[in-house]
Design a protein around this motif. Structure first.
Motif, mmCIF file in Angstrom:
data_model
loop_
_atom_site.group_PDB
_atom_site.id
_atom_site.type_symbol
_atom_site.label_atom_id
_atom_site.label_comp_id
_atom_site.label_asym_id
_atom_site.label_seq_id
_atom_site.Cartn_x
_atom_site.Cartn_y
_atom_site.Cartn_z
ATOM 1 N N PRO A 80 49.830 31.416 37.895
ATOM 2 C CA PRO A 80 49.618 31.488 39.347
ATOM 3 C C PRO A 80 49.444 32.913 39.888
ATOM 4 N N GLY A 81 49.905 33.903 39.170
ATOM 5 C CA GLY A 81 49.832 35.273 39.667
ATOM 6 C C GLY A 81 48.806 36.144 38.972
ATOM 7 N N ASP A 82 48.040 35.572 38.045
ATOM 8 C CA ASP A 82 47.108 36.383 37.258
ATOM 9 C C ASP A 82 45.807 35.604 37.034
ATOM 10 N N VAL A 83 44.836 35.860 37.876
ATOM 11 C CA VAL A 83 43.579 35.116 37.819
ATOM 12 C C VAL A 83 42.838 35.349 36.503
ATOM 13 N N VAL A 84 42.893 36.550 35.971
ATOM 14 C CA VAL A 84 42.192 36.837 34.719
ATOM 15 C C VAL A 84 42.844 36.092 33.559
ATOM 16 N N ALA A 85 44.170 36.067 33.527
ATOM 17 C CA ALA A 85 44.868 35.309 32.478
ATOM 18 C C ALA A 85 44.558 33.818 32.600
ATOM 19 N N ALA A 86 44.470 33.330 33.823
ATOM 20 C CA ALA A 86 44.138 31.919 34.046
ATOM 21 C C ALA A 86 42.741 31.611 33.527
ATOM 22 N N ILE A 87 41.792 32.482 33.817
ATOM 23 C CA ILE A 87 40.416 32.280 33.348
ATOM 24 C C ILE A 87 40.361 32.348 31.828
ATOM 25 N N ARG A 88 41.035 33.325 31.243
ATOM 26 C CA ARG A 88 41.035 33.472 29.780
ATOM 27 C C ARG A 88 41.608 32.214 29.125
ATOM 28 N N TYR A 144 43.738 32.777 44.675
ATOM 29 C CA TYR A 144 44.018 34.169 44.320
ATOM 30 C C TYR A 144 43.373 35.087 45.347
ATOM 31 N N THR A 145 43.902 36.288 45.436
ATOM 32 C CA THR A 145 43.307 37.284 46.316
ATOM 33 C C THR A 145 42.233 38.030 45.537
ATOM 34 N N VAL A 146 40.985 37.731 45.886
ATOM 35 C CA VAL A 146 39.860 38.423 45.253
ATOM 36 C C VAL A 146 38.970 38.983 46.362
ATOM 37 N N PRO A 147 38.524 40.225 46.214
ATOM 38 C CA PRO A 147 37.754 40.877 47.277
ATOM 39 C C PRO A 147 36.274 40.467 47.300
ATOM 40 N N GLU A 154 31.111 32.078 45.347
ATOM 41 C CA GLU A 154 30.283 30.958 44.880
ATOM 42 C C GLU A 154 29.413 31.393 43.700
ATOM 43 N N ALA A 155 28.797 32.565 43.810
ATOM 44 C CA ALA A 155 27.958 33.083 42.727
ATOM 45 C C ALA A 155 28.790 33.370 41.482
ATOM 46 N N ALA A 156 29.971 33.942 41.651
ATOM 47 C CA ALA A 156 30.849 34.235 40.518
ATOM 48 C C ALA A 156 31.287 32.945 39.823
ATOM 49 N N THR A 157 31.616 31.944 40.606
ATOM 50 C CA THR A 157 32.020 30.652 40.050
ATOM 51 C C THR A 157 30.880 30.037 39.245
ATOM 52 N N ASP A 158 29.682 30.080 39.805
ATOM 53 C CA ASP A 158 28.506 29.545 39.117
ATOM 54 C C ASP A 158 28.305 30.246 37.776
ATOM 55 N N LEU A 159 28.415 31.567 37.786
ATOM 56 C CA LEU A 159 28.241 32.343 36.567
ATOM 57 C C LEU A 159 29.291 31.979 35.515
ATOM 58 N N LEU A 160 30.554 31.861 35.924
ATOM 59 C CA LEU A 160 31.625 31.522 34.990
ATOM 60 C C LEU A 160 31.412 30.142 34.366
ATOM 61 N N VAL A 161 31.111 29.168 35.214
ATOM 62 C CA VAL A 161 30.929 27.804 34.709
ATOM 63 C C VAL A 161 29.754 27.737 33.739
ATOM 64 N N ARG A 162 28.653 28.386 34.098
ATOM 65 C CA ARG A 162 27.485 28.349 33.219
ATOM 66 C C ARG A 162 27.733 29.115 31.910
ATOM 67 N N ILE A 189 33.700 41.082 37.811
ATOM 68 C CA ILE A 189 33.030 40.379 38.918
ATOM 69 C C ILE A 189 33.996 40.138 40.072
ATOM 70 N N LEU A 190 35.219 39.733 39.739
ATOM 71 C CA LEU A 190 36.190 39.388 40.781
ATOM 72 C C LEU A 190 36.877 40.610 41.365
ATOM 73 N N GLY A 191 36.596 41.784 40.816
ATOM 74 C CA GLY A 191 37.181 42.998 41.352
ATOM 75 C C GLY A 191 38.661 43.129 41.108
ATOM 76 N N THR A 192 39.098 42.630 39.947
ATOM 77 C CA THR A 192 40.513 42.718 39.580
ATOM 78 C C THR A 192 40.602 43.328 38.193
ATOM 79 N N THR A 193 41.802 43.446 37.674
ATOM 80 C CA THR A 193 41.974 44.079 36.363
ATOM 81 C C THR A 193 42.261 43.032 35.305
ATOM 82 N N ALA A 194 41.798 43.300 34.086
ATOM 83 C CA ALA A 194 42.027 42.386 32.973
ATOM 84 C C ALA A 194 43.437 42.559 32.454
#
Length: 194
Positions: A80-88, A144-147, A154-162, A189-194
């Protein structure tokens, strides 16, 4: 039925039977009469419930997609606190599941056959699949807080899913390395750190 058991809806029974036959003998061998016999209803009942073999193909692919999306949802819930870890984690889980998925293997291996209504549902006609997956991922990302503006998200989500779908269909590395790469790109893309 015993206490606490619930009946499986007829549509779900038909889709499960179709998936079983597809995994065992291929999509081209799926027949509505065969499915009717497997679940104990008439052939006409199967047609009334599903409509056509093409509609059955769509239902089967979307039902399998739900299994993949459960993995995505749980990865986001565990991070819940780490969007990059969630995506990975979501990517790794999906890619590992795809590698061991008999239905997906049957769909991809049938691409060389003459009667394949399934592969286009994952490639050239994948709008419903992509839209469903994007809705789930975008909903999770908004927690998550993403800038990013709505359009950028929407574009970032599309890119990730594809990107994930591309790796599902044609892996280029191990699930671990591919998911790390996708997460690294997502972090940029999300402007956060890995």
């Amino acid at each position: 039925m015993g206490g606490g058991e619930t009946a499986v809806p007829l549509r779900a029974q038909i889709v499960r039977a179709a998936a079983k036959v597809t995994c065992e003998t291929g999509w081209s061998s799926v027949r509505m009469g065969q499915l009717a016999d497997m679940i104990g209803v008439s052939r006409q009942t199967v047609y009334n419930e599903i409509g056509s073999k093409q509609k059955l193909a769509e239902e089967m692919v979307l039902a399998e997609l739900r299994n993949f999306l459960v993995l995505v949802e749980s990865a986001f819930e565990r991070n819940p606190g780490d969007v990059v870890a969630a995506i990975r984690e979501a990517c790794r889980n999906v890619l590992e599941f795809a590698g061991d998925n008999p239905l997906l293997r049957a769909v991809v291996s049938a691409s060389h056959g003459s009667d394949n209504d399934l592969l286009p549902l994952l490639t050239t006609q994948s709008q419903a699949l992509i839209a469903t997956a994007k809705a789930v991922v975008r909903d999770r990302l908004t927690a998550y807080t993403v800038p990013l503006s709505d359009h950028e998200l929407e574009a970032a989500t599309d890119l990730l899913v594809r990107a994930v779908l591309s790796h599902v269909m044609r892996p280029s590395d191990t699930p671990e390395r591919s998911s790390a790469d996708i997460a690294m790109i997502a972090a940029r893309i999300l402007g956060t750190t890995a």
